[in-house]
Design an enzyme around this catalytic site. Structure first.
Site, PDB file in Angstrom:
ATOM      1  N   GLN A  52      -4.827  12.764 -52.726  1.00 55.63           N
ATOM      2  CA  GLN A  52      -3.577  12.107 -53.077  1.00 55.63           C
ATOM      3  C   GLN A  52      -3.216  11.050 -52.046  1.00 55.63           C
ATOM      4  OE1 GLN A  52      -0.365  14.415 -54.581  1.00 55.63           O
ATOM      5  NE2 GLN A  52      -1.654  16.140 -55.161  1.00 55.63           N
ATOM      6  N   LYS A  68       2.876  11.113 -45.749  1.00 59.60           N
ATOM      7  CA  LYS A  68       2.839  11.488 -47.164  1.00 59.60           C
ATOM      8  C   LYS A  68       4.150  11.032 -47.808  1.00 59.60           C
ATOM      9  CE  LYS A  68      -0.342  15.391 -47.446  1.00 59.60           C
ATOM     10  NZ  LYS A  68      -0.546  16.759 -47.977  1.00 59.60           N
ATOM     11  N   ASP A  87       1.853  16.089 -54.336  1.00 58.44           N
ATOM     12  CA  ASP A  87       2.335  16.784 -53.149  1.00 58.44           C
ATOM     13  C   ASP A  87       3.821  16.473 -52.947  1.00 58.44           C
ATOM     14  OD1 ASP A  87      -0.143  17.797 -52.689  1.00 58.44           O
ATOM     15  OD2 ASP A  87      -0.498  16.743 -50.800  1.00 58.44           O
ATOM     16  N   ILE A 169       3.300  13.407 -40.307  1.00 52.76           N
ATOM     17  CA  ILE A 169       2.579  14.595 -39.839  1.00 52.76           C
ATOM     18  C   ILE A 169       1.630  14.187 -38.723  1.00 52.76           C
ATOM     19  CG2 ILE A 169       1.111  16.523 -40.550  1.00 52.76           C
ATOM     20  CD1 ILE A 169       1.923  15.697 -43.493  1.00 52.76           C
ATOM     21  N   ASP A 230      -2.341  26.446 -53.641  1.00 51.21           N
ATOM     22  CA  ASP A 230      -3.440  25.464 -53.651  1.00 51.21           C
ATOM     23  C   ASP A 230      -4.310  25.550 -52.402  1.00 51.21           C
ATOM     24  OD1 ASP A 230      -4.791  23.331 -54.954  1.00 51.21           O
ATOM     25  OD2 ASP A 230      -3.793  21.866 -53.677  1.00 51.21           O
ATOM     26  N   GLU A 235      -9.002  25.667 -42.822  1.00 52.49           N
ATOM     27  CA  GLU A 235      -9.604  25.077 -41.637  1.00 52.49           C
ATOM     28  C   GLU A 235      -9.346  25.962 -40.426  1.00 52.49           C
ATOM     29  OE1 GLU A 235      -8.912  21.913 -44.637  1.00 52.49           O
ATOM     30  OE2 GLU A 235      -7.613  23.431 -43.728  1.00 52.49           O
ATOM     31  N   ASP A 245      -2.131  20.809 -44.976  1.00 51.82           N
ATOM     32  CA  ASP A 245      -1.927  20.519 -46.401  1.00 51.82           C
ATOM     33  C   ASP A 245      -1.002  21.533 -47.069  1.00 51.82           C
ATOM     34  OD1 ASP A 245      -3.530  18.258 -46.322  1.00 51.82           O
ATOM     35  OD2 ASP A 245      -5.348  19.376 -46.744  1.00 51.82           O
TER      36      ASP A 245
END
Length: 339
Positions: A52, A68, A87, A169, A230, A235, A245
């Site tokens: 996205q 974002k 998102d 972020i 989702d 990680e 995320d």
């Protein structure tokens, strides 16, 4: 400039703590948030990867942040699949404060920021970014970006003040090990093994370490509270799952997708320290704290319906843990980091 030096130091490999992703003493979190919210932007580009639209901003002091952009108003309801829709920028910031309250210290700092399309973006935009900018019918310059799902007819446009709101972020310049989640979804009508096998956790215990499994259960509780369905992969850094995320949370305040809690109710184990933290934030303390933290930076992070939903889901987490304790006994459910 001292703030930039501090950020540069703590986001490098020189920060060797095994307890957290960033320092949490001497006001460090507030200084980091202030810097990424207010620092001058030196360069703006499309983020190099992702599904996205998001931008990569280079701040003065050479610190990078992801941006974002806002896609929905706070009261917009996402219907359908738990992983559906764009998102939500506010979910990223809400998730950061939620993690801080839960004492989950493996999440990048995130804060609401507003950037002006003509003052902050266009003068320092790369050629690649400018190629993904178009004017809408009212003459405003908009961005559709470069990503797997980016489309020229799905743009982000500035408001009447010429500004775009979004989640800023902190970019993590680190090498993460990426793993598929055992409880990932199929994103189709096909059922995954964990959805049909009541003894699925036994198989997971044979594959993952006790520490990793307990870490995944912490993440499941975190995701359940915001309804992020989702997290198909995760990680890892320094053998800890990093909460990256988090934009698919806060979609529908009326929905509690219980299967996000599957790692908890299928395994019926939980780190004792996590349970202690959860017990300490009952009775509205959780959401009251998040409201106050957001207000310190001048933002409302969710609707009252979403705050009530988080409290409602917290009660369901309590009920699940109590069910496990009633079934297996407290000593078998609450663990001190090992099985």
């Amino acid at each position: 400039m001292l703030v930039f030096l501090m950020i540069s130091t703590i986001t490098s490999q020189h920060w060797n703590s095994e307890e957290s992703l960033f320092p949490h003493t001497n006001g460090a979190p507030g200084k980091i948030l202030h810097a990424i919210q207010t620092s001058q932007i030196a360069l703006v580009d499309n983020a190099p990867k992702g599904t996205q639209l998001k931008l990569l901003l280079l701040l003065e002091g050479k610190q990078k942040i992801y941006f974002k952009p806002k896609r929905y108003n706070l009261n917009h309801v996402i219907n359908g699949n738990i992983y559906g829709g764009f998102d939500r920028h506010n979910s990223e910031v809400f998730a950061y404060y939620l993690a801080m309250v839960l004492n989950f210290k493996w999440i990048p700092p995130s804060v609401i920021r507003r950037i002006h399309i003509h003052k902050d973006i266009v003068p320092v935009a790369t050629a690649g970014l400018k190629r993904t900018m178009v004017k809408n019918d009212s003459g405003s310059l908009c961005i559709y970006g470069k990503c797997f799902y980016c489309k020229i007819n799905e743009t982000v446009c500035p408001d009447s003040n010429g500004e775009i709101e979004g989640a800023a972020i902190l970019y993590l310049d680190r090498q993460f090990k990426i793993h598929k989640s055992p409880w990932r979804r199929s994103y189709s009508t096909r059922k995954m093994e964990w959805e049909t096998d009541n003894d699925f956790c036994k198989k997971v215990k044979g594959i993952l370490s006790a520490k990793r499994l307990l870490n995944l259960i912490d993440v499941a509780i975190f995701d359940f509270l915001i309804q992020n369905g989702d997290r198909h992969r995760y990680e890892v850094y320094k053998d800890q799952i990093v909460l990256l995320d988090n934009g698919k949370g806060l979609g529908n305040a009326m929905v509690d997708e219980l299967d996000i809690l599957a790692p908890l109710y299928q395994c019926c184990i939980l780190t004792a320290s996590t349970w202690q933290n959860l017990e300490m934030i009952s009775g509205g303390i959780l959401t009251d704290t998040i409201k106050k933290l957001g207000a310190l930076r001048g933002h409302t992070l969710a609707t009252e319906e979403h705050f009530k939903a988080v409290e409602r889901r917290l009660l369901k987490v309590y009920a699940t843990v109590q069910y496990c304790i009633g079934k297996h006994g407290r000593s078998k459910v609450l663990k001190n980091g090992f099985l």
